[in-house]
Each structure stands twice: as C-alpha cells, then as structure tokens.
Design a protein around this motif. Structure first.
Motif, mmCIF file in Angstrom:
data_model
loop_
_atom_site.group_PDB
_atom_site.id
_atom_site.type_symbol
_atom_site.label_atom_id
_atom_site.label_comp_id
_atom_site.label_asym_id
_atom_site.label_seq_id
_atom_site.Cartn_x
_atom_site.Cartn_y
_atom_site.Cartn_z
ATOM 1 N N PRO A 16 0.807 -1.231 0.000
ATOM 2 C CA PRO A 16 0.000 0.000 0.000
ATOM 3 C C PRO A 16 0.830 1.266 0.000
ATOM 4 N N LEU A 20 0.314 4.447 -2.369
ATOM 5 C CA LEU A 20 0.178 5.808 -1.842
ATOM 6 C C LEU A 20 1.187 6.747 -2.505
ATOM 7 N N TYR A 112 -6.915 2.835 -6.093
ATOM 8 C CA TYR A 112 -6.304 2.553 -4.785
ATOM 9 C C TYR A 112 -7.354 2.012 -3.809
ATOM 10 N N THR A 116 -7.114 -1.865 -2.084
ATOM 11 C CA THR A 116 -6.400 -1.800 -0.809
ATOM 12 C C THR A 116 -7.362 -1.932 0.361
ATOM 13 N N SER A 121 -4.303 0.197 4.566
ATOM 14 C CA SER A 121 -4.112 1.646 4.427
ATOM 15 C C SER A 121 -3.702 2.259 5.758
#
Length: 234
Positions: A16, A20, A112, A116, A121
């Motif tokens: 993740p 990001l 995303y 995820t 996250s």
C-alpha cells in the motif's frame, strides 16, 4: 469502486505504501502540467492504473457520477456570460481542464480504494507518519473507508424507497431536500452506533496491524512514482 474488492490484479499485490506514493506523485504531476498535452499524457498513465487494477472505466465513472456532475457543471457555469454570445469558450477552457484533471486524480484514487483493504491503508499511513499524528490519521482514513460506503448505501436505499412510493413525480428540489434531511439523520444515527461499537470493543489507538514489506513487484510502481515527481519539476 468506492470500497475494497478482493482480487488478484497486479495492483492488489502491491504494497500500500507503493500505491500511496504513486497516488501522491500522480497528483503532483497533474497539478504541474495542466496543458492539454500534459493531461493527455496523464490520461495514459491513469489508463494503465485502471488496467493493472482491473478497474472497468465505465463502472468507475458510473460510481463517481455525482462528482462528475459537479465537475461538468462548473465549467458550464464559468462559461456563461450576460449577453451575446451567452457562452465564452475562453472563460470555460481553464475550468474544463481543471475539471478533467480532477477526474483523472479521482480515477487513480478509485483504483487505490478498490485494491487496498482499510487495515492495510491504516498500517501504511502509521508506518510513513510516526507517532500520534500517524495513528490519528491512519485511524481517520480507516474509519472513512469503512463509514463512507455505508452512508452511500443508505442514500441509495432512500432513493429506491422514494421511487417505490412514486416520489420521483415530485420536483427535484423536493426530492433533494428529503434525501438530504434523511441522509443527515441517518449519518448521525450511524455515528452514534459507531461510537458505541468503538467503546464496546475497547478501541485501541495502536492495534496489531498487518505486516507490510516491499517486494520486487513494487519496483515498477516506485519507479513510476519517482518518474512522475521528476516530470512535475521539468
């Protein structure tokens, strides 16, 4: 598209933190290059992001239709002028490019969210931002990812109930008022339930989170993020 969906795509397998970094780099590049040529190139990058996450473009746009409606309405409103020719293309060009840029950023963000889990996250944020600030931000993001889909489902059920009771024959302002008031009441009720659940389950600021580890498959994603940042400063 606004919730996590388990899958076996390339994006699902990435760390993740890699995703990001790519999100942030894409947003930086999008704000740095606002010309048609720059946005066309970023459209290709967004297309690749949708492809590696196996996110259907039309389905993503349908889920984001409320946001898209606002982004489409803004340039139209900006282009209106009092008097002939009543609409100025020059005035609407800038807002149109800005709206398109926002659409690209939202689409990449949707990939995303779709790939995820909320816990991953939160773990990524708390590892990137140490201390209480990271814990607070990670907890907030985790709650939003879990809470927002529930609220959207509530609003969808309200709309279906209105249609079943022939409410679609009412005016748009009246229907919007009913949904807004009912939605706020339901949101406060959900918030009270969430508060009670957090206390009942002994909410912890620093729970045991999943372990994160970079792998070789993250290298292309990190290189792409670095490339987008470099392009932003060219």
């Amino acid at each position: 598209m606004l919730t996590y969906e388990p899958g076996e795509s390339v994006a699902h397998a990435l760390d993740p933190r890699t995703k990001l970094a790519f999100q942030l780099a894409f947003a930086v590049a999008a704000f740095a290059h606002t010309t048609p040529a720059g946005l066309a190139a970023l459209s290709g990058v967004a297309g690749v992001s949708l492809w590696v996450s196996k996110t259907p473009l039309l389905a993503a746009l349908r889920e984001l239709r409320i946001v898209l409606a606002v982004l489409v309405f803004a340039p139209i409103l900006e282009g209106l002028v009092l008097g002939p020719p009543w609409f100025s293309i020059a005035e609407a060009t800038g807002p149109t490019l800005a709206s398109y840029r926002a659409v690209l950023i939202v689409l990449v963000a949707a990939t995303y969210v779709r790939t995820t889990p909320a816990r991953a996250s939160r773990a990524a944020i708390q590892r990137v931002i140490p201390g209480k600030a990271g814990q607070f931000l990670g907890m907030g993001v985790s709650l939003v990812f879990r809470f927002l889909p529930v609220l959207l489902a509530d609003i969808h059920r309200m709309r279906m109930a209105i249609q079943a009771r022939l409410g679609d024959q009412r005016s748009i302002p009246e229907r919007a008022s009913i949904i807004a008031l009912s939605g706020l009441a339901r949101a406060f009720s959900r918030a009270d339930t969430l508060s009670l659940a957090l206390r009942a389950r002994c909410f912890a600021w620093n729970p045991t989170l999943p372990r994160l580890r970079f792998a070789r498959r993250d290298v292309p994603g990190l290189v792409a993020a670095a490339g987008l940042v470099a392009v932003a400063f060219v």
